[in-house]
Write a protein that holds these residues in place. Structure first.
Motif, PDB file in Angstrom:
ATOM      1  N   ARG A  57      40.365  38.864  35.432  1.00  0.00           N
ATOM      2  CA  ARG A  57      39.242  39.267  34.980  1.00  0.00           C
ATOM      3  C   ARG A  57      38.269  38.063  35.120  1.00  0.00           C
ATOM      4  NH1 ARG A  57      36.265  38.582  30.678  1.00  0.00           N
ATOM      5  NH2 ARG A  57      37.749  37.348  29.636  1.00  0.00           N
ATOM      6  N   GLN A  58      38.816  36.866  34.905  1.00  0.00           N
ATOM      7  CA  GLN A  58      37.839  35.772  34.834  1.00  0.00           C
ATOM      8  C   GLN A  58      37.401  35.286  36.406  1.00  0.00           C
ATOM      9  OE1 GLN A  58      39.356  32.274  32.858  1.00  0.00           O
ATOM     10  NE2 GLN A  58      38.736  33.220  30.844  1.00  0.00           N
ATOM     11  N   GLN A  59      38.388  35.913  37.258  1.00  0.00           N
ATOM     12  CA  GLN A  59      38.073  35.557  38.800  1.00  0.00           C
ATOM     13  C   GLN A  59      36.994  36.317  39.234  1.00  0.00           C
ATOM     14  OE1 GLN A  59      41.659  36.007  40.907  1.00  0.00           O
ATOM     15  NE2 GLN A  59      41.901  33.868  41.352  1.00  0.00           N
ATOM     16  N   LYS A  60      37.143  37.625  38.743  1.00  0.00           N
ATOM     17  CA  LYS A  60      35.915  38.691  39.167  1.00  0.00           C
ATOM     18  C   LYS A  60      34.852  38.246  38.472  1.00  0.00           C
ATOM     19  CE  LYS A  60      38.187  43.062  39.461  1.00  0.00           C
ATOM     20  NZ  LYS A  60      38.748  44.224  38.571  1.00  0.00           N
ATOM     21  N   GLN A  61      34.919  37.618  37.225  1.00  0.00           N
ATOM     22  CA  GLN A  61      33.531  37.068  36.683  1.00  0.00           C
ATOM     23  C   GLN A  61      33.020  36.049  37.361  1.00  0.00           C
ATOM     24  OE1 GLN A  61      34.167  35.857  32.432  1.00  0.00           O
ATOM     25  NE2 GLN A  61      33.255  38.046  31.930  1.00  0.00           N
ATOM     26  N   LEU A  62      33.740  35.183  37.791  1.00  0.00           N
ATOM     27  CA  LEU A  62      33.186  34.090  38.805  1.00  0.00           C
ATOM     28  C   LEU A  62      32.750  34.353  39.966  1.00  0.00           C
ATOM     29  CD1 LEU A  62      33.810  31.107  38.066  1.00  0.00           C
ATOM     30  CD2 LEU A  62      35.399  31.064  39.754  1.00  0.00           C
ATOM     31  N   VAL A  63      33.054  35.373  40.554  1.00  0.00           N
ATOM     32  CA  VAL A  63      32.590  36.063  42.011  1.00  0.00           C
ATOM     33  C   VAL A  63      31.267  36.473  41.651  1.00  0.00           C
ATOM     34  CG1 VAL A  63      32.730  37.668  43.517  1.00  0.00           C
ATOM     35  CG2 VAL A  63      34.842  36.647  42.891  1.00  0.00           C
ATOM     36  N   GLN A  64      31.121  37.168  40.498  1.00  0.00           N
ATOM     37  CA  GLN A  64      29.770  37.884  40.135  1.00  0.00           C
ATOM     38  C   GLN A  64      28.997  36.914  39.583  1.00  0.00           C
ATOM     39  OE1 GLN A  64      29.133  40.765  40.982  1.00  0.00           O
ATOM     40  NE2 GLN A  64      27.397  41.194  39.692  1.00  0.00           N
ATOM     41  N   ARG A 171      25.123  44.259  43.751  1.00  0.00           N
ATOM     42  CA  ARG A 171      26.173  45.433  43.335  1.00  0.00           C
ATOM     43  C   ARG A 171      27.288  44.476  43.140  1.00  0.00           C
ATOM     44  NH1 ARG A 171      26.550  49.924  47.879  1.00  0.00           N
ATOM     45  NH2 ARG A 171      28.632  49.971  47.134  1.00  0.00           N
ATOM     46  N   SER A 172      27.978  45.172  42.085  1.00  0.00           N
ATOM     47  CA  SER A 172      29.387  44.394  41.663  1.00  0.00           C
ATOM     48  C   SER A 172      30.405  44.739  42.330  1.00  0.00           C
ATOM     49  CB  SER A 172      29.684  44.617  40.223  1.00  0.00           C
ATOM     50  OG  SER A 172      29.927  45.767  39.926  1.00  0.00           O
ATOM     51  N   ASP A 173      30.314  45.963  43.237  1.00  0.00           N
ATOM     52  CA  ASP A 173      31.487  46.410  44.115  1.00  0.00           C
ATOM     53  C   ASP A 173      32.615  46.770  43.615  1.00  0.00           C
ATOM     54  OD1 ASP A 173      30.345  46.754  46.536  1.00  0.00           O
ATOM     55  OD2 ASP A 173      30.684  44.836  47.053  1.00  0.00           O
ATOM     56  N   ALA A 174      32.561  47.354  42.211  1.00  0.00           N
ATOM     57  CA  ALA A 174      33.772  47.742  41.471  1.00  0.00           C
ATOM     58  C   ALA A 174      34.422  49.177  42.352  1.00  0.00           C
ATOM     59  CB  ALA A 174      33.606  48.133  40.305  1.00  0.00           C
ATOM     60  N   GLY A 175      35.646  49.324  42.237  1.00  0.00           N
ATOM     61  CA  GLY A 175      36.063  50.662  42.516  1.00  0.00           C
ATOM     62  C   GLY A 175      36.632  50.613  44.154  1.00  0.00           C
ATOM     63  N   GLU A 176      36.391  51.870  44.844  1.00  0.00           N
ATOM     64  CA  GLU A 176      36.883  52.004  46.190  1.00  0.00           C
ATOM     65  C   GLU A 176      36.130  51.027  47.194  1.00  0.00           C
ATOM     66  OE1 GLU A 176      39.200  54.759  47.261  1.00  0.00           O
ATOM     67  OE2 GLU A 176      40.129  54.145  45.333  1.00  0.00           O
ATOM     68  N   MET A 177      36.986  50.796  48.224  1.00  0.00           N
ATOM     69  CA  MET A 177      36.169  50.382  49.343  1.00  0.00           C
ATOM     70  C   MET A 177      35.335  51.577  50.048  1.00  0.00           C
ATOM     71  SD  MET A 177      38.888  47.707  51.188  1.00  0.00           S
ATOM     72  CE  MET A 177      38.969  46.088  50.626  1.00  0.00           C
ATOM     73  N   GLU A 178      34.565  50.928  50.739  1.00  0.00           N
ATOM     74  CA  GLU A 178      33.706  52.064  51.364  1.00  0.00           C
ATOM     75  C   GLU A 178      33.250  51.694  53.089  1.00  0.00           C
ATOM     76  OE1 GLU A 178      29.136  51.895  50.320  1.00  0.00           O
ATOM     77  OE2 GLU A 178      30.331  51.269  48.630  1.00  0.00           O
ATOM     78  N   PRO A 179      32.949  52.520  53.772  1.00  0.00           N
ATOM     79  CA  PRO A 179      32.664  52.259  55.108  1.00  0.00           C
ATOM     80  C   PRO A 179      31.562  51.175  55.195  1.00  0.00           C
ATOM     81  CG  PRO A 179      32.465  54.372  54.925  1.00  0.00           C
ATOM     82  CD  PRO A 179      32.907  53.980  53.636  1.00  0.00           C
TER      83      PRO A 179
END
Ligand SMILES: Nc1ncnc2c1ncn2[C@@H]1O[C@H](COP(=O)(O)OP(=O)(O)OP(=O)(O)O)[C@@H](O)[C@H]1O
Ligand SMILES: [Mg+2]
Length: 328
Positions: A57-64, A171-179
């Motif tokens: 969770r903290q890693q994700k926060q760091l990226v954001q 955008r935080s890019d949560a969820g599925e990858m996209e083309p």
């Protein structure tokens, strides 16, 4: 053979019972001990799981937060990029409003001529119309309106694309990858970085036609932005960055080759470590490359570097084309 002495048998039996009871007690104690160890182990396992979740969770926060920090640095430049077209769109719209007013007067003069009921009135209206046409330079106004409109549309498109770029980046890019269209993603990032690099670095593009890959466009844009800004910051005076994208058999390779100061072997060894920076306090957090590394790994790709002091640096990113591998 004489019968065994019952008293001896009884003693042996009692001894045997006592031994067995002791053994059973030992077994029970061991089982209890084992059970307790198992429970402790289970608790530690649960704690470890929770700790891992927290780290993720903290890693994700760091990226954001790194992304938000670069948004902060970019914002002055982006505001400038938006303000420029807005300024001429505003001035064009004012000129167009003036032209509309002139056309309204022209329309009134033409109307007066059409409604003239006598030769005298007609002559008077013709004179007034001619005078107005000359004074207002109606012919020029017609031509100018075309130019003003196409410039205005162009300016609005520029603002639109930069705002779209910001949205895609933030955008935080949560969820599925996209083309993802990598070239569009790189160009979009270049637009955002434009104001930060335009004075000291020329950008050269050399792109193959690329298939779309599965990924997170906002995160990839974050990687590209960091590489571009790093290159700009590594320039001694002015220089260039060549961004090339190669469509290889199973992978796409994107290279960022700059003519900056380069790095020593000592520095290269640490650049992907979090918080490693050679920049003055306040200029770099040292998170850019470590986060970029994580993002590329998340895309099942690889980021490598080669550099020579005084010559320049090249960061290469390899991303798999195979959709399933990228998704995995
Ligand atoms: N293109 C480059 N040329 C020369 N040195 C570079 C280049 N890119 C990165 N470096 C070196 O790697 C270090 C780490 O880069 P990184 O992007 O992780 O952090 P930063 O740029 O210092 O700070 P931040 O990106 O968090 O603002 C830099 O401080 C710099 O010394
Ligand atoms: Mg950086």
């Amino acid at each position: 053979m004489s019968d065994p002495d019952p008293a001896v048998v009884q003693r042996a039996l009692t001894r045997e019972r006592a031994r067995r009871a002791k053994a059973e007690q030992l077994l029970e104690d061991k089982s209890r001990e084992l059970f307790m160890s198992y429970q402790t182990l289970q608790e530690s396992h649960d704690q470890l799981g929770a700790a891992m979740e927290e780290v993720k969770r903290q890693q994700k926060q760091l990226v954001q937060s790194e992304k938000l920090a670069s948004l902060g640095t970019m914002s002055a430049g982006v505001a400038h990029e938006i303000n420029n077209p807005l300024a001429f769109v505003f001035s064009n719209v004012n000129s167009l409003a003036h032209a509309v007013d002139q056309f309204r007067q022209y329309h009134q003069h033409v109307g007066a001529l059409l409604l003239a009921e006598s030769p005298a009135q007609s002559a008077e209206a013709t004179g007034a119309l001619k005078e107005f046409v000359e004074e207002a330079d109606v012919e020029f106004l017609f031509e100018d309106c075309g130019d003003l409109l196409s410039e205005t549309i162009d300016g609005i498109q520029r603002v639109k694309s930069i705002v779209a770029g910001l949205k895609a980046f933030a955008r935080s890019d949560a969820g599925e990858m996209e083309p993802v269209d990598l070239i569009a993603c790189i160009r979009n990032t270049l637009k955002l970085a434009h104001n930060q690099i335009k004075f000291n670095m020329e950008v050269v593009e050399d792109f193959d036609d690329l298939p779309e890959i599965r990924g997170y466009p906002g995160k990839l844009s974050q990687v590209f932005l960091n590489l571009i800004v790093n290159a700009g910051q590594a320039m001694e005076g002015t220089g260039s960055i060549k961004i090339s994208a190669r469509n290889l058999k199973d992978v796409i390779q994107v290279d960022f080759q700059d003519t900056g100061a380069g790095m020593s072997a000592e520095t290269i060894k640490d650049i992907f470590n979090p918080f490693f920076t050679t920049k003055p306090v306040g200029e770099g957090t040292g998170l850019g490359l470590s986060i970029s590394h994580g993002i590329i790994e998340e895309h099942a790709g690889e980021i490598t570097v080669s550099s020579e002091l005084g010559v320049g640096t090249c960061f290469s990113i390899i991303l798999p084309k195979n959709e399933m591998r990228a998704a995995a």
